[in-house]
Scaffold this motif. Structure first.
Motif, PDB file in Angstrom:
ATOM      1  N   ASP A  42      97.121 -98.449 -54.557  1.00 23.93           N
ATOM      2  CA  ASP A  42      96.757 -98.080 -55.996  1.00 23.93           C
ATOM      3  C   ASP A  42      95.844 -99.219 -56.594  1.00 23.93           C
ATOM      4  O   ASP A  42      96.215-100.271 -56.614  1.00 23.93           O
ATOM      5  CB  ASP A  42      97.726 -97.914 -56.957  1.00 23.93           C
ATOM      6  N   VAL A  43      94.699 -98.993 -56.476  1.00 26.62           N
ATOM      7  CA  VAL A  43      93.271 -99.867 -57.091  1.00 26.62           C
ATOM      8  C   VAL A  43      93.601-100.356 -58.372  1.00 26.62           C
ATOM      9  O   VAL A  43      93.552-101.605 -58.739  1.00 26.62           O
ATOM     10  CB  VAL A  43      92.185 -99.327 -56.809  1.00 26.62           C
ATOM     11  N   ARG A  44      94.200 -99.398 -59.277  1.00 24.92           N
ATOM     12  CA  ARG A  44      94.200 -99.951 -60.813  1.00 24.92           C
ATOM     13  C   ARG A  44      95.171-100.805 -61.171  1.00 24.92           C
ATOM     14  O   ARG A  44      95.503-101.706 -61.891  1.00 24.92           O
ATOM     15  CB  ARG A  44      94.341 -98.611 -61.655  1.00 24.92           C
ATOM     16  N   ALA A  58      84.157 -97.096 -57.945  1.00 23.68           N
ATOM     17  CA  ALA A  58      82.862 -96.442 -57.938  1.00 23.68           C
ATOM     18  C   ALA A  58      82.182 -96.114 -56.879  1.00 23.68           C
ATOM     19  O   ALA A  58      81.137 -95.891 -56.661  1.00 23.68           O
ATOM     20  CB  ALA A  58      81.945 -97.395 -58.910  1.00 23.68           C
ATOM     21  N   LEU A  59      82.874 -96.489 -55.724  1.00 21.40           N
ATOM     22  CA  LEU A  59      82.280 -96.326 -54.193  1.00 21.40           C
ATOM     23  C   LEU A  59      81.737 -94.845 -53.961  1.00 21.40           C
ATOM     24  O   LEU A  59      81.050 -94.566 -53.220  1.00 21.40           O
ATOM     25  CB  LEU A  59      83.245 -96.754 -53.188  1.00 21.40           C
ATOM     26  N   GLY A  60      82.698 -93.918 -54.300  1.00 22.96           N
ATOM     27  CA  GLY A  60      82.417 -92.487 -54.026  1.00 22.96           C
ATOM     28  C   GLY A  60      83.012 -92.139 -52.819  1.00 22.96           C
ATOM     29  O   GLY A  60      82.223 -91.224 -52.151  1.00 22.96           O
ATOM     30  N   ASP A  61      83.868 -93.097 -52.189  1.00 18.11           N
ATOM     31  CA  ASP A  61      84.340 -92.682 -50.965  1.00 18.11           C
ATOM     32  C   ASP A  61      85.423 -91.443 -51.076  1.00 18.11           C
ATOM     33  O   ASP A  61      86.033 -91.330 -52.074  1.00 18.11           O
ATOM     34  CB  ASP A  61      85.103 -93.890 -50.298  1.00 18.11           C
ATOM     35  N   TYR A  62      85.339 -90.436 -50.042  1.00 20.12           N
ATOM     36  CA  TYR A  62      86.150 -89.420 -50.155  1.00 20.12           C
ATOM     37  C   TYR A  62      87.863 -89.930 -49.964  1.00 20.12           C
ATOM     38  O   TYR A  62      88.900 -89.143 -50.249  1.00 20.12           O
ATOM     39  CB  TYR A  62      86.071 -88.511 -48.944  1.00 20.12           C
ATOM     40  N   LYS A  66      90.784 -89.554 -57.761  1.00 19.07           N
ATOM     41  CA  LYS A  66      90.334 -89.570 -59.041  1.00 19.07           C
ATOM     42  C   LYS A  66      91.121 -90.626 -59.933  1.00 19.07           C
ATOM     43  O   LYS A  66      90.549 -91.416 -60.831  1.00 19.07           O
ATOM     44  CB  LYS A  66      90.285 -88.333 -59.869  1.00 19.07           C
ATOM     45  N   GLU A  67      92.539 -90.582 -59.222  1.00 17.66           N
ATOM     46  CA  GLU A  67      93.250 -91.645 -60.179  1.00 17.66           C
ATOM     47  C   GLU A  67      93.165 -93.148 -59.856  1.00 17.66           C
ATOM     48  O   GLU A  67      93.627 -93.998 -60.196  1.00 17.66           O
ATOM     49  CB  GLU A  67      94.701 -91.358 -59.805  1.00 17.66           C
ATOM     50  N   GLY A  68      92.263 -93.274 -58.762  1.00 18.60           N
ATOM     51  CA  GLY A  68      92.075 -94.680 -58.276  1.00 18.60           C
ATOM     52  C   GLY A  68      92.912 -94.907 -57.179  1.00 18.60           C
ATOM     53  O   GLY A  68      93.266 -96.484 -56.877  1.00 18.60           O
ATOM     54  N   VAL A  69      93.512 -94.160 -56.294  1.00 15.78           N
ATOM     55  CA  VAL A  69      94.440 -94.620 -55.106  1.00 15.78           C
ATOM     56  C   VAL A  69      93.412 -94.395 -53.788  1.00 15.78           C
ATOM     57  O   VAL A  69      93.051 -93.186 -53.667  1.00 15.78           O
ATOM     58  CB  VAL A  69      95.741 -93.554 -55.209  1.00 15.78           C
TER      59      VAL A  69
END
Length: 138
Positions: A42-44, A58-62, A66-69
């Motif tokens: 979990d990035v956030r 913001a990397l846009g990696d698949y 959307k929740e930042g995981v």
């Protein structure tokens, strides 16, 4: 603590692992052992600096929801430990890319000589194209 780069570290306690069965063909072992690894980060909620968190999301990696995981599946090895190590290395690579400082582009002007060379090339090309015109009978 996992070393990312410089003085940036990632806390291993923020990473969760789930062992699942690997996909694809296998042998007698594939149906009994859960050797594939799902890594979740979990990035956030992590202890990374805010700049790195924002850049990672913001990397846009698949692999980033959307929740930042960040969800990484590693299943190329037969052992759980090797798959676990590969998943961690992939996560560290993603964080290294996000932690790289943004280099601002400085606008430059073309030199006078390069401008002249460009125009000369265009006029030569135009002359060649003019020669392709109709040939007169006279």
């Amino acid at each position: 603590m996992l070393h990312v780069s410089g003085n940036l570290y990632l806390d291993e306690r923020e990473i969760t692992f789930t062992m699942v069965r690997a996909q694809g063909a296998g042998g007698q072992n594939v149906n009994k052992v859960s050797s594939a690894v799902h890594l979740r980060f979990d990035v956030r909620a992590s202890s990374l600096p805010d700049r790195v968190k924002d850049a990672l999301c913001a990397l846009g990696d698949y692999r980033i929801t959307k929740e930042g995981v960040v969800v990484i599946k590693a299943q190329s090895h037969r052992s759980q430990e090797l798959n676990r190590a590969e998943a961690i290395e992939r996560l560290l690579d993603m964080v290294r890319v996000a932690a790289r400082p943004v280099v601002l582009r400085r606008a430059t002007r073309p030199t006078l000589a390069s401008q002249r060379r460009r125009v000369e090339g265009k006029t030569q090309r135009g002359a060649i194209k003019r020669l392709r015109g109709r040939v007169s009978d006279g």
